[in-house]
Design a protein around this motif. Structure first.
Motif, short mmCIF file in Angstrom:
data_model
loop_
_atom_site.label_atom_id
_atom_site.label_comp_id
_atom_site.label_asym_id
_atom_site.label_seq_id
_atom_site.Cartn_x
_atom_site.Cartn_y
_atom_site.Cartn_z
N LEU A 164 0.84 -1.19 0.00
CA LEU A 164 0.00 0.00 0.00
C LEU A 164 0.87 1.25 0.00
CD1 LEU A 164 -3.03 0.85 0.21
CD2 LEU A 164 -2.65 1.09 2.67
N GLY A 165 0.54 2.21 -0.84
CA GLY A 165 1.28 3.46 -0.92
C GLY A 165 2.39 3.47 -1.94
N LEU A 166 2.71 2.31 -2.52
CA LEU A 166 3.74 2.23 -3.56
C LEU A 166 3.07 2.35 -4.93
CD1 LEU A 166 6.59 1.65 -4.68
CD2 LEU A 166 6.06 -0.81 -4.44
N LEU A 167 3.55 3.27 -5.74
CA LEU A 167 3.07 3.46 -7.10
C LEU A 167 4.23 3.28 -8.07
CD1 LEU A 167 1.00 6.72 -6.50
CD2 LEU A 167 0.12 4.38 -6.57
N HIS A 168 3.92 2.77 -9.25
CA HIS A 168 4.94 2.57 -10.28
C HIS A 168 4.67 3.46 -11.49
CE1 HIS A 168 6.57 -0.91 -8.19
NE2 HIS A 168 5.38 -1.50 -8.19
N GLY A 169 5.75 3.91 -12.10
CA GLY A 169 5.65 4.64 -13.36
C GLY A 169 6.96 4.47 -14.11
N PHE A 170 7.11 3.36 -14.83
CA PHE A 170 8.39 3.08 -15.50
C PHE A 170 8.16 2.18 -16.72
CE2 PHE A 170 7.91 -0.39 -12.42
CZ PHE A 170 8.23 -1.50 -13.17
N GLY A 171 9.23 1.93 -17.45
CA GLY A 171 9.17 1.04 -18.62
C GLY A 171 8.48 1.68 -19.81
N PHE A 172 8.80 2.94 -20.09
CA PHE A 172 8.09 3.66 -21.15
C PHE A 172 8.62 3.33 -22.55
CE2 PHE A 172 6.93 5.95 -17.38
CZ PHE A 172 5.61 6.29 -17.61
N CYS A 173 9.63 2.50 -22.64
CA CYS A 173 10.05 1.91 -23.92
C CYS A 173 10.37 2.97 -24.97
CB CYS A 173 8.99 0.94 -24.45
SG CYS A 173 8.55 -0.37 -23.29
N GLY A 174 10.98 4.07 -24.55
CA GLY A 174 11.37 5.11 -25.49
C GLY A 174 10.32 6.16 -25.74
N ALA A 175 9.11 6.02 -25.19
CA ALA A 175 8.02 6.97 -25.45
C ALA A 175 7.68 7.82 -24.23
CB ALA A 175 6.78 6.21 -25.91
N GLY A 176 8.57 7.88 -23.26
CA GLY A 176 8.26 8.58 -22.02
C GLY A 176 7.99 10.06 -22.20
N PHE A 177 8.73 10.72 -23.10
CA PHE A 177 8.50 12.14 -23.32
C PHE A 177 7.13 12.39 -23.93
CE2 PHE A 177 13.23 12.51 -23.25
CZ PHE A 177 13.30 13.44 -22.23
N GLN A 178 6.61 11.44 -24.66
CA GLN A 178 5.31 11.62 -25.31
C GLN A 178 4.16 11.50 -24.32
OE1 GLN A 178 6.09 8.45 -28.18
NE2 GLN A 178 5.90 9.93 -29.84
N ILE A 179 4.18 10.46 -23.49
CA ILE A 179 3.04 10.21 -22.61
C ILE A 179 3.33 10.57 -21.16
CG2 ILE A 179 2.14 8.41 -24.11
CD1 ILE A 179 3.23 6.32 -22.21
N GLY A 180 4.51 11.18 -20.92
CA GLY A 180 4.86 11.58 -19.57
C GLY A 180 3.85 12.48 -18.90
N PRO A 181 3.34 13.52 -19.58
CA PRO A 181 2.36 14.40 -18.91
C PRO A 181 1.11 13.65 -18.44
CG PRO A 181 3.26 15.49 -20.84
CD PRO A 181 3.76 14.08 -20.88
N ALA A 182 0.57 12.74 -19.26
CA ALA A 182 -0.62 11.99 -18.86
C ALA A 182 -0.30 11.02 -17.73
CB ALA A 182 -1.19 11.24 -20.06
N ALA A 183 0.87 10.38 -17.80
CA ALA A 183 1.27 9.46 -16.73
C ALA A 183 1.45 10.22 -15.42
CB ALA A 183 2.56 8.73 -17.11
N GLY A 184 2.07 11.39 -15.49
CA GLY A 184 2.26 12.19 -14.29
C GLY A 184 0.95 12.63 -13.68
N GLU A 185 -0.01 13.00 -14.53
CA GLU A 185 -1.32 13.40 -14.02
C GLU A 185 -2.01 12.23 -13.32
OE1 GLU A 185 -5.61 15.09 -15.70
OE2 GLU A 185 -3.83 15.20 -16.96
N ALA A 186 -1.95 11.05 -13.94
CA ALA A 186 -2.60 9.88 -13.34
C ALA A 186 -1.96 9.52 -12.01
CB ALA A 186 -2.52 8.70 -14.31
N LEU A 187 -0.63 9.57 -11.93
CA LEU A 187 0.05 9.23 -10.68
C LEU A 187 -0.25 10.27 -9.60
CD1 LEU A 187 3.45 8.05 -12.18
CD2 LEU A 187 1.82 6.63 -10.93
N ALA A 188 -0.33 11.54 -9.99
CA ALA A 188 -0.67 12.58 -9.01
C ALA A 188 -2.07 12.36 -8.44
CB ALA A 188 -0.57 13.96 -9.66
N GLU A 189 -3.01 11.96 -9.29
CA GLU A 189 -4.37 11.67 -8.82
C GLU A 189 -4.36 10.50 -7.84
OE1 GLU A 189 -7.14 13.19 -12.55
OE2 GLU A 189 -6.49 11.10 -12.48
#
Length: 228
Positions: A164-189
């Motif tokens: 509980l309390g652990l969140l993951h956000g990794f393994g973007f396979c070279g596309a992290g700059f593209q979907i980073g803003p959406a991933a960051g928003e989801a993790l912040a929520e």
């Protein structure tokens, strides 16, 4: 916004003491301990080390993109451009330099990588054919880096199945700059509210793990949090 950024700080190990996450780190040779109620595992190609600390081992591998940049030239490219099925992508920055990628570099050690001669020599004729404005332009620099890749080429985004309390956000396979803003928003929520308005089931770390009858359901048992 109240954040503290600690640079050049190597995390040696991380765990949970029953109340907080505890990261044992080293900054400039000096020990440093960081404690937090929530831990987001965004450690890129090294994220599996954090996941393993909580019993969640995934088949994460490293990749090394090959990149070059040209001298500044007059603006002609208003978009980020990539060839579907090809091995070239590029964009022009405000100063006029054109940044191009394609092919793979090679690993120097666990932390560093370089662009390979073969990948650069393969990239240049493609660039000239795709963008004739580059035919007589000089390449001034090349580089590579270390990225994290997963077998299905999709990232892991969302709560741990074991802690509980652990969140993951990794393994973007070279596309992290593209979907980073959406991933960051989801993790912040998830941090603030324990739920995300973006559906994350397809990105669960659980897709790489054996089914667990005692999996942690962060989304249904998470109190409102305030970030201090």
């Amino acid at each position: 916004a109240g954040a503290t950024v600690i640079e050049r700080c190597e995390v040696m190990q991380v765990g949970h003491d029953g109340r907080d996450f505890v990261a044992e780190a080293r900054q400039g040779g000096e020990p440093l301990q960081v404690r937090a109620e929530v831990l987001i595992n965004c450690a890129g190609a090294w994220a599996n080390r954090v996941a393993q600390s909580f019993g969640e081992t995934v088949p994460l591998t490293s990749g090394h993109p090959s990149m070059v940049v040209t001298e500044p030239i007059p603006h002609f490219l208003p978009w980020s451009l990539g060839v579907e099925g090809g091995s070239i992508y590029c964009r022009q920055v405000a100063r006029g330099n054109v940044v191009l990628g394609g092919g793979r570099g090679y690993e120097q050690d666990e932390l560093r990588a370089r662009a390979s001669h073969d990948s650069i020599l393969g990239l240049l004729p493609q660039a000239a054919a795709l963008l004739p404005a580059l035919r007589h332009v000089h390449i001034i620099r090349s580089w590579s880096g270390v990225e994290g890749y997963l077998p299905d080429h999709h990232p892991v985004i969302g709560p741990s199945t074991t802690q509980l309390g652990l969140l993951h956000g990794f393994g973007f396979c070279g596309a992290g700059f593209q979907i980073g803003p959406a991933a960051g928003e989801a993790l912040a929520e998830l941090v603030l509210h324990g739920r995300s308005t973006i559906a994350l089931d397809a990105f669960s770390i659980g897709r790489f793990l054996p089914p667990r009858s005692d999996a942690v359901d962060l989304l249904s048992s998470h109190p409102e949090r305030k970030i201090s």
